[in-house]
Design a protein around this motif. Structure first.
Motif, PDB file in Angstrom:
ATOM      1  N   LEU A 185      -7.559 -16.026  26.592  1.00 31.56           N
ATOM      2  CA  LEU A 185      -8.375 -16.755  25.632  1.00 31.56           C
ATOM      3  C   LEU A 185      -8.494 -15.921  24.369  1.00 31.56           C
ATOM      4  O   LEU A 185      -8.740 -14.715  24.432  1.00 31.56           O
ATOM      5  N   GLY A 186      -8.314 -16.549  23.215  1.00 28.44           N
ATOM      6  CA  GLY A 186      -8.365 -15.806  21.962  1.00 28.44           C
ATOM      7  C   GLY A 186      -8.902 -16.656  20.832  1.00 28.44           C
ATOM      8  O   GLY A 186      -9.343 -17.793  21.024  1.00 28.44           O
ATOM      9  N   GLY A 187      -8.858 -16.074  19.635  1.00 27.03           N
ATOM     10  CA  GLY A 187      -9.340 -16.762  18.455  1.00 27.03           C
ATOM     11  C   GLY A 187     -10.366 -15.919  17.726  1.00 27.03           C
ATOM     12  O   GLY A 187     -10.433 -14.696  17.888  1.00 27.03           O
ATOM     13  N   PHE A 188     -11.198 -16.578  16.921  1.00 28.34           N
ATOM     14  CA  PHE A 188     -12.249 -15.862  16.220  1.00 28.34           C
ATOM     15  C   PHE A 188     -13.327 -16.831  15.745  1.00 28.34           C
ATOM     16  O   PHE A 188     -13.104 -18.035  15.635  1.00 28.34           O
ATOM     17  N   ILE A 189     -14.497 -16.288  15.490  1.00 27.40           N
ATOM     18  CA  ILE A 189     -15.577 -16.994  14.812  1.00 27.40           C
ATOM     19  C   ILE A 189     -15.645 -16.447  13.391  1.00 27.40           C
ATOM     20  O   ILE A 189     -15.745 -15.237  13.199  1.00 27.40           O
ATOM     21  N   LYS A 190     -15.583 -17.328  12.398  1.00 24.11           N
ATOM     22  CA  LYS A 190     -15.573 -16.894  11.009  1.00 24.11           C
ATOM     23  C   LYS A 190     -16.647 -17.639  10.218  1.00 24.11           C
ATOM     24  O   LYS A 190     -16.718 -18.869  10.263  1.00 24.11           O
ATOM     25  N   ALA A 191     -17.472 -16.884   9.511  1.00 21.88           N
ATOM     26  CA  ALA A 191     -18.508 -17.444   8.654  1.00 21.88           C
ATOM     27  C   ALA A 191     -18.194 -17.115   7.202  1.00 21.88           C
ATOM     28  O   ALA A 191     -17.919 -15.947   6.877  1.00 21.88           O
ATOM     29  N   ASN A 192     -18.217 -18.130   6.340  1.00 22.51           N
ATOM     30  CA  ASN A 192     -17.873 -17.966   4.926  1.00 22.51           C
ATOM     31  C   ASN A 192     -19.027 -18.374   4.021  1.00 22.51           C
ATOM     32  O   ASN A 192     -19.751 -19.334   4.319  1.00 22.51           O
ATOM     33  N   ALA A 193     -19.178 -17.670   2.917  1.00 21.62           N
ATOM     34  CA  ALA A 193     -20.021 -18.101   1.801  1.00 21.62           C
ATOM     35  C   ALA A 193     -19.120 -18.068   0.571  1.00 21.62           C
ATOM     36  O   ALA A 193     -18.593 -17.015   0.211  1.00 21.62           O
ATOM     37  N   ARG A 194     -18.935 -19.229  -0.088  1.00 25.60           N
ATOM     38  CA  ARG A 194     -17.930 -19.352  -1.145  1.00 25.60           C
ATOM     39  C   ARG A 194     -18.545 -19.966  -2.401  1.00 25.60           C
ATOM     40  O   ARG A 194     -19.267 -20.979  -2.323  1.00 25.60           O
ATOM     41  N   PHE A 195     -18.252 -19.374  -3.543  1.00 19.14           N
ATOM     42  CA  PHE A 195     -18.723 -19.861  -4.838  1.00 19.14           C
ATOM     43  C   PHE A 195     -17.511 -20.097  -5.739  1.00 19.14           C
ATOM     44  O   PHE A 195     -16.632 -19.222  -5.850  1.00 19.14           O
ATOM     45  N   VAL A 196     -17.460 -21.265  -6.380  1.00 16.74           N
ATOM     46  CA  VAL A 196     -16.359 -21.618  -7.279  1.00 16.74           C
ATOM     47  C   VAL A 196     -16.946 -22.116  -8.594  1.00 16.74           C
ATOM     48  O   VAL A 196     -17.875 -22.932  -8.605  1.00 16.74           O
ATOM     49  N   GLU A 197     -16.387 -21.648  -9.706  1.00 19.61           N
ATOM     50  CA  GLU A 197     -16.796 -22.101 -11.033  1.00 19.61           C
ATOM     51  C   GLU A 197     -15.562 -22.318 -11.890  1.00 19.61           C
ATOM     52  O   GLU A 197     -14.672 -21.474 -11.944  1.00 19.61           O
ATOM     53  N   GLY A 198     -15.488 -23.462 -12.567  1.00 17.50           N
ATOM     54  CA  GLY A 198     -14.367 -23.741 -13.461  1.00 17.50           C
ATOM     55  C   GLY A 198     -14.104 -25.217 -13.571  1.00 17.50           C
ATOM     56  O   GLY A 198     -14.943 -26.058 -13.220  1.00 17.50           O
ATOM     57  N   ASP A 199     -12.903 -25.575 -14.034  1.00 26.38           N
ATOM     58  CA  ASP A 199     -12.556 -26.983 -14.198  1.00 26.38           C
ATOM     59  C   ASP A 199     -11.469 -27.446 -13.236  1.00 26.38           C
ATOM     60  O   ASP A 199     -10.860 -28.491 -13.435  1.00 26.38           O
ATOM     61  N   VAL A 200     -11.200 -26.654 -12.187  1.00 25.59           N
ATOM     62  CA  VAL A 200     -10.453 -27.136 -11.026  1.00 25.59           C
ATOM     63  C   VAL A 200     -11.479 -27.321  -9.910  1.00 25.59           C
ATOM     64  O   VAL A 200     -12.231 -26.391  -9.594  1.00 25.59           O
ATOM     65  N   ALA A 201     -11.524 -28.513  -9.340  1.00 20.93           N
ATOM     66  CA  ALA A 201     -12.576 -28.858  -8.392  1.00 20.93           C
ATOM     67  C   ALA A 201     -12.607 -27.905  -7.200  1.00 20.93           C
ATOM     68  O   ALA A 201     -11.576 -27.342  -6.792  1.00 20.93           O
ATOM     69  N   PHE A 202     -13.783 -27.748  -6.616  1.00 21.48           N
ATOM     70  CA  PHE A 202     -13.990 -26.890  -5.454  1.00 21.48           C
ATOM     71  C   PHE A 202     -13.048 -27.267  -4.318  1.00 21.48           C
ATOM     72  O   PHE A 202     -12.844 -28.440  -4.020  1.00 21.48           O
ATOM     73  N   GLN A 203     -12.473 -26.249  -3.684  1.00 19.92           N
ATOM     74  CA  GLN A 203     -11.729 -26.415  -2.441  1.00 19.92           C
ATOM     75  C   GLN A 203     -12.218 -25.367  -1.457  1.00 19.92           C
ATOM     76  O   GLN A 203     -12.588 -24.257  -1.848  1.00 19.92           O
ATOM     77  N   ASP A 204     -12.208 -25.725  -0.155  1.00 19.45           N
ATOM     78  CA  ASP A 204     -12.609 -24.759   0.867  1.00 19.45           C
ATOM     79  C   ASP A 204     -11.713 -23.523   0.829  1.00 19.45           C
ATOM     80  O   ASP A 204     -12.159 -22.408   1.115  1.00 19.45           O
ATOM     81  N   SER A 205     -10.452 -23.734   0.528  1.00 15.41           N
ATOM     82  CA  SER A 205      -9.498 -22.651   0.262  1.00 15.41           C
ATOM     83  C   SER A 205      -8.466 -23.221  -0.689  1.00 15.41           C
ATOM     84  O   SER A 205      -8.141 -24.418  -0.626  1.00 15.41           O
ATOM     85  N   TRP A 206      -7.919 -22.399  -1.578  1.00 13.48           N
ATOM     86  CA  TRP A 206      -6.978 -22.897  -2.585  1.00 13.48           C
ATOM     87  C   TRP A 206      -5.644 -23.243  -1.939  1.00 13.48           C
ATOM     88  O   TRP A 206      -5.070 -22.435  -1.201  1.00 13.48           O
ATOM     89  N   THR A 207      -5.152 -24.435  -2.239  1.00  8.91           N
ATOM     90  CA  THR A 207      -3.819 -24.836  -1.805  1.00  8.91           C
ATOM     91  C   THR A 207      -2.899 -24.763  -3.012  1.00  8.91           C
ATOM     92  O   THR A 207      -3.066 -23.903  -3.864  1.00  8.91           O
ATOM     93  N   GLY A 208      -1.932 -25.677  -3.111  1.00 17.12           N
ATOM     94  CA  GLY A 208      -1.036 -25.658  -4.263  1.00 17.12           C
ATOM     95  C   GLY A 208      -1.323 -26.750  -5.258  1.00 17.12           C
ATOM     96  O   GLY A 208      -0.546 -26.967  -6.183  1.00 17.12           O
ATOM     97  N   SER A 209      -2.436 -27.470  -5.075  1.00 15.96           N
ATOM     98  CA  SER A 209      -2.775 -28.561  -5.970  1.00 15.96           C
ATOM     99  C   SER A 209      -4.272 -28.540  -6.215  1.00 15.96           C
ATOM    100  O   SER A 209      -5.007 -27.745  -5.622  1.00 15.96           O
ATOM    101  N   GLY A 210      -4.745 -29.427  -7.095  1.00 17.95           N
ATOM    102  CA  GLY A 210      -6.165 -29.478  -7.371  1.00 17.95           C
ATOM    103  C   GLY A 210      -6.512 -30.577  -8.348  1.00 17.95           C
ATOM    104  O   GLY A 210      -5.679 -31.013  -9.146  1.00 17.95           O
ATOM    105  N   ASN A 211      -7.741 -31.036  -8.278  1.00 17.18           N
ATOM    106  CA  ASN A 211      -8.253 -32.038  -9.204  1.00 17.18           C
ATOM    107  C   ASN A 211      -8.922 -31.358 -10.385  1.00 17.18           C
ATOM    108  O   ASN A 211      -9.747 -30.443 -10.202  1.00 17.18           O
TER     109      ASN A 211
END
Length: 387
Positions: A26-52
């Motif tokens: 059995l494996g894996g992990f528990i991960k807790a995030n606190a994320r702040f985003v500011e700008g004119d590309v909309a918030f994403q949980d994590s950056w991909t290759g596109s954006g609004n």
């Protein structure tokens, strides 16, 4: 990972034992995030290759959806692996429950060099992923695909047939005809909604010129990938080639691309990680930074990712990373740069902080011909406990 007898596990779940000896991890992990985003590309949980692109905005989000769990079964020379996480599959809402549905990441079996099931594409060298707080790091410049496949591996070589899918838009002359006496194009909404990745506002033509998505119902020829791996005390390197048969129902185009990835040890415990990709790689690279076909024409993309990790002490380390993808036909250009600091609070618990910037600098080609630019900065604090 914890090692147990499968008999114990089976007795707990089913009250009976299998007829052959087996083990599970059995494996894996528990991960807790606190994320702040500011700008004119909309918030994403994590950056991909596109954006609004949006009006200048600020947003903070706390989340544990990147937590994941996996199970490895080993019995009679066969190994099976399955893994789930909760990314991008909200079931509840932030008002009350903040629930997330499990999603399948991996489910495959391995026997004497043969791998079958869903896992990382053969084009992906996971050892070259940067250590980041933002999930996946500079995805915009990386090969990052999981899908169903059949792969045969030797000491240095891998050969695979992988799930075919054409991600792109039709040429104007192939778009559905309009209903007589109506201003509505046939099946426009239906075609758009069948696309697995919603098109982003930053790269859609105005409504009058909105392209039609390619119908993937007739994708039948598997993607073919061959890869050579070499490793030593210095690190490892992989070179891969991809051949595809795209949009067989209409344009029926052969496509291909090449990829090189490496992890190289430098000074002390430091390492350099890099990826370079070129060709008709489309959905395989950049996590929605490029399509396979644009307006009926094969897209050519150039992608790169580089990350340097430095150890300040045995437990304290930083990674500086950068990823970018540009396209020749659609003329998009997206990049992501970041810097972080990680420390081990215990052997199984890490704490990290990361700052960075995601940039869109598109100059879209005909028939759209308009420029879209946007930048967002982010800061993220992550705590991760490995099971």
């Amino acid at each position: 990972m914890k090692l147990f007898s499968l008999h114990t596990f089976a007795l707990l779940l089913l009250g009976s034992a299998s007829s052959y000896a087996a083990d599970y991890q059995l494996g894996g992990f528990i991960k807790a995030n606190a994320r702040f985003v500011e700008g004119d590309v909309a918030f994403q949980d994590s950056w991909t290759g596109s954006g609004n692109l949006v009006e200048h905005t600020k947003r903070t989000q706390f989340s544990a959806q990147e937590s994941r769990f996996n199970l490895t079964l080993t019995a009679d020379k066969v190994q099976a692996f399955a893994e789930i996480d909760f990314v991008g599959s909200s079931q509840g809402n932030p008002i009350i429950s903040n629930s997330y549905s499990p999603r399948l990441r991996h489910a495959y079996l391995h026997y004497q060099g043969l791998t079958a099931g869903q896992t990382w594409s053969t084009l992906v060298n996971t050892s070259t992923f940067a250590e980041t707080a933002d999930l996946g790091g500079p995805l915009v410049g990386q090969a990052m695909v999981r899908q169903a496949l059949v792969r045969y591996s030797t000491q240095h070589w891998q050969f695979a047939l992988e799930n075919p899918y054409t991600y792109g838009t039709q040429a104007p002359e192939q778009a559905p005809a309009r209903i007589q006496g109506s201003n509505t194009a046939l099946s426009a909404n239906a075609i758009t909604n069948t696309n697995p990745i919603a098109p982003q506002a930053s790269n859609i033509a105005p409504a009058s010129a909105e392209p039609q998505w390619i119908d993937t119902k007739q994708d039948y020829f598997p993607d073919i990938i061959a890869r050579y791996n070499h490793s030593g005390d210095w690190g490892n390197i992989s070179i891969a080639g991809l051949v595809r048969y795209l949009d067989p129902a209409n344009t029926a185009q052969w496509a291909g691309g090449a990829s090189i990835a490496a992890k190289i040890f430098t000074f002390g415990r430091d390492d350099l990680r890099l990826q370079l990709h070129y060709g008709h790689l489309g959905r395989y690279v950049g996590t929605n930074a490029a399509r396979d076909i644009v307006q009926g024409e094969l897209e050519t993309s150039t992608s790169a990712m580089v990350a340097y990790r430095h150890f300040w002490t045995d437990n304290l380390r930083s990674s500086l990373f950068y990823g970018r993808t540009s396209t020749a036909v659609e003329q998009t250009d997206r990049s992501h740069i970041g810097l972080n600091l990680f420390t081990n609070l215990t052997q199984a618990l890490t704490l990290g902080i990361e700052v960075g910037r995601f940039n869109i600098d598109d100059h879209l080609a005909a028939p759209v011909r308009y420029a879209t630019q946007g930048v967002s900065h982010y800061a993220q604090l992550s705590m991760q406990f490995y099971l």
